[in-house]
Scaffold this active site. Structure first.
Site, mmCIF file in Angstrom:
data_model
loop_
_atom_site.group_PDB
_atom_site.id
_atom_site.type_symbol
_atom_site.label_atom_id
_atom_site.label_comp_id
_atom_site.label_asym_id
_atom_site.label_seq_id
_atom_site.Cartn_x
_atom_site.Cartn_y
_atom_site.Cartn_z
ATOM 1 N N LYS A 285 -3.608 5.134 6.032
ATOM 2 C CA LYS A 285 -3.977 5.705 7.326
ATOM 3 C C LYS A 285 -3.998 7.229 7.273
ATOM 4 O O LYS A 285 -3.197 7.841 6.570
ATOM 5 C CB LYS A 285 -2.978 5.272 8.392
ATOM 6 N N CYS B 183 -5.561 -17.197 13.915
ATOM 7 C CA CYS B 183 -5.184 -16.408 15.087
ATOM 8 C C CYS B 183 -5.418 -17.244 16.337
ATOM 9 O O CYS B 183 -6.254 -18.153 16.316
ATOM 10 C CB CYS B 183 -6.054 -15.151 15.176
ATOM 11 N N CYS C 34 -11.017 -11.804 17.349
ATOM 12 C CA CYS C 34 -11.573 -10.580 17.901
ATOM 13 C C CYS C 34 -12.893 -10.309 17.179
ATOM 14 O O CYS C 34 -12.940 -10.380 15.945
ATOM 15 C CB CYS C 34 -10.598 -9.424 17.679
ATOM 16 N N ASP D 201 -12.619 -0.100 12.233
ATOM 17 C CA ASP D 201 -12.891 -0.155 10.792
ATOM 18 C C ASP D 201 -14.336 -0.565 10.521
ATOM 19 O O ASP D 201 -15.024 -1.083 11.397
ATOM 20 C CB ASP D 201 -11.931 -1.155 10.134
ATOM 21 N N ARG E 297 -10.213 -7.984 9.467
ATOM 22 C CA ARG E 297 -10.026 -9.008 8.427
ATOM 23 C C ARG E 297 -10.873 -10.231 8.744
ATOM 24 O O ARG E 297 -10.505 -11.357 8.415
ATOM 25 C CB ARG E 297 -8.548 -9.398 8.321
ATOM 26 N N ARG F 142 7.110 -0.115 2.359
ATOM 27 C CA ARG F 142 6.814 -1.257 3.223
ATOM 28 C C ARG F 142 5.699 -2.119 2.632
ATOM 29 O O ARG F 142 4.859 -1.619 1.890
ATOM 30 C CB ARG F 142 6.435 -0.806 4.640
ATOM 31 N N ASP G 230 -8.019 4.093 9.172
ATOM 32 C CA ASP G 230 -7.703 3.545 7.856
ATOM 33 C C ASP G 230 -8.816 3.979 6.915
ATOM 34 O O ASP G 230 -9.984 3.622 7.117
ATOM 35 C CB ASP G 230 -7.608 2.013 7.920
ATOM 36 N N CYS H 75 -12.750 -7.746 14.356
ATOM 37 C CA CYS H 75 -11.593 -7.873 13.448
ATOM 38 C C CYS H 75 -11.868 -7.256 12.070
ATOM 39 O O CYS H 75 -12.890 -7.524 11.449
ATOM 40 C CB CYS H 75 -11.243 -9.341 13.275
ATOM 41 N N ARG I 35 0.832 -1.210 0.000
ATOM 42 C CA ARG I 35 0.000 0.000 0.000
ATOM 43 C C ARG I 35 0.867 1.261 0.000
ATOM 44 O O ARG I 35 0.504 2.277 -0.566
ATOM 45 C CB ARG I 35 -0.873 -0.031 1.270
ATOM 46 N N TYR I 36 1.991 1.205 0.706
ATOM 47 C CA TYR I 36 2.895 2.355 0.841
ATOM 48 C C TYR I 36 4.216 2.006 0.150
ATOM 49 O O TYR I 36 4.600 0.831 0.113
ATOM 50 C CB TYR I 36 3.169 2.647 2.317
HETATM 51 S S1 SF4 Z 1 -7.755 -8.360 14.952
HETATM 52 FE FE1 SF4 Z 1 -8.222 -10.045 13.506
HETATM 53 S S2 SF4 Z 1 -6.231 -10.613 12.655
HETATM 54 FE FE2 SF4 Z 1 -5.824 -9.473 14.546
HETATM 55 S S3 SF4 Z 1 -5.713 -11.030 16.189
HETATM 56 FE FE3 SF4 Z 1 -7.827 -10.273 16.155
HETATM 57 S S4 SF4 Z 1 -8.860 -11.747 14.822
HETATM 58 FE FE4 SF4 Z 1 -6.686 -12.001 14.397
#
Ligand code: SF4
Length: 346
Positions: free
Chosen positions: A317, A103, A107, A273, A112, A94, A310, A110, A90-91
């Site tokens: 960002k 994971c 979360c 997000d 993603r 990096r 984002d 999340c 994206r940048y």
């Molecule tokens: S935010 Fe998403 S990618 Fe990051 S640890 Fe939590 S579940 Fe996994």
């Protein structure tokens, strides 16, 4: 208490983490989004508190079934910047290297959440990893590689070593950064073998710890971070600003102080997000700015994170801090101090 991760509705029921009457609805949530709580996280949950901030981050909720039109499965636009599988560029200087899509915990907010989980793409195959490393090698403006995912620290030391050896052989890559929750959610995993695997000759390794509430910074979590830092690995933090978890300057102040006490420099405070089924976590940017303004003056400059958003669509960002400066027609500038008092600056 189970000695392995809880990943099903039945396991959450058996541990009295969800109510039986909610199980049918939560099964629908589990069909769509992965669930995992490590024993450390399950232990941290206060089962008597219906508003427990640890539970809010990891236990599924019926509200996740509500998807708003503005929410997207790729809210920060990874796909539009992915030239080869596993790379997001994206940048200019990096890239993200997404070597794994699982994971240790999932979360509920999340960004993603449509890409991670046991049903996701799994770990990059040897051939795809080779192609990703070839892309990095061919682009000599890439100074930093950020391993994210998924959580790269779920990989075995053997796999991590293979990735690090690949990166170590690319002269223009100077910095290798890992984004992870592991030191806090599974601190025992940070052992001698894993730490050795995170280091590569001639490169600087950073670990960015994702934690959102001061209760996550247990003695064991702090000790795991100390092992990384004592081994020469620098640490920064990432926190997502979440309604019902840390939308309070006192809680955030305690979290940022816990980071600094652990020798972790607070780095990003992310505005949440537009991930699907996460509207119950989101606050407005004005609410976020008020909380960030309240942090100023309350805690040391060392403890101040950068409040960032984002931009949806993959535009990167943007800093969304409250503005301390306004210009007057006279050309003078009005500067607001940490108490909210205005001062004229010629
Ligand atoms: S935010 Fe998403 S990618 Fe990051 S640890 Fe939590 S579940 Fe996994």
């Amino acid at each position: 208490m189970s000695d392995r991760a809880l990943t099903t509705i039945n396991e959450l029921l058996a541990e009295h983490l969800i109510a039986p009457e909610n199980a049918p609805t939560l099964t629908k949530v589990a069909d769509r989004y992965a669930i995992a709580l490590t024993p450390t996280i399950a232990d941290l949950i206060d089962r008597r508190d219906p508003l427990d901030p640890i539970a809010a981050q990891f236990l599924p909720k019926a509200a996740e079934l509500l998807q708003l039109p503005e929410e997207s499965g790729d809210p920060i636009g990874d796909h539009v910047h992915s030239p080869v599988e596993g790379i997001v560029h994206r940048y200019p200087d990096r890239v993200l290297l997404k070597a794994v899509h699982v994971c240790p915990v999932y979360c509920r907010f999340c960004f993603r959440r449509e890409m991670v989980g046991p049903d996701g793409d799994g770990t990059l195959s040897a051939d795809k990893l080779k192609a990703a490393l070839a892309y990095i090698r061919e682009h000599d403006d890439i100074w930093e590689v950020i391993l994210t995912g998924g959580d790269p620290l779920v990989l075995s030391p053997r796999r991590l070593t293979a990735i690090m050896e690949g990166l170590a052989a690319i002269p223009h890559v100077r910095i290798i950064r890992f984004h992870t929750r592991v030191p806090a959610v599974d601190p025992a995993r940070i052992d001698v073998a894993l730490i050795a695997a995170l280091k590569a000759s001639g490169k600087t390794t950073y670990v960015a710890l994702h934690a959102n509430h001061p209760r996550e910074m247990t003695a064991d979590a702090r000790a795991a971070c100390a092992r990384l830092i004592d081994a020469g690995i620098a640490m920064v933090s990432q926190t997502v600003l979440l309604r019902g978890v840390n939308d309070d300057a006192t809680i955030l102040a305690d979290l940022m102080r816990a980071f600094v006490e652990t020798r972790i420099k607070p780095y990003y405070l992310h505005h949440p997000d537009l991930a699907p089924g996460t509207s119950h976590f989101r606050l407005s940017i004005a609410e976020g700015q008020a909380i960030v303004a309240a942090l100023r003056g309350r805690i040391s400059g060392l403890c101040q994170p950068s409040y960032v958003l984002d931009i949806p669509g993959g535009h990167g960002k943007a800093l969304v801090h409250p503005n301390d400066i306004t210009a007057e027609k006279s050309g003078d500038i009005i500067v607001t101090d940490f108490r909210g008092m205005p001062h004229r600056y010629p």
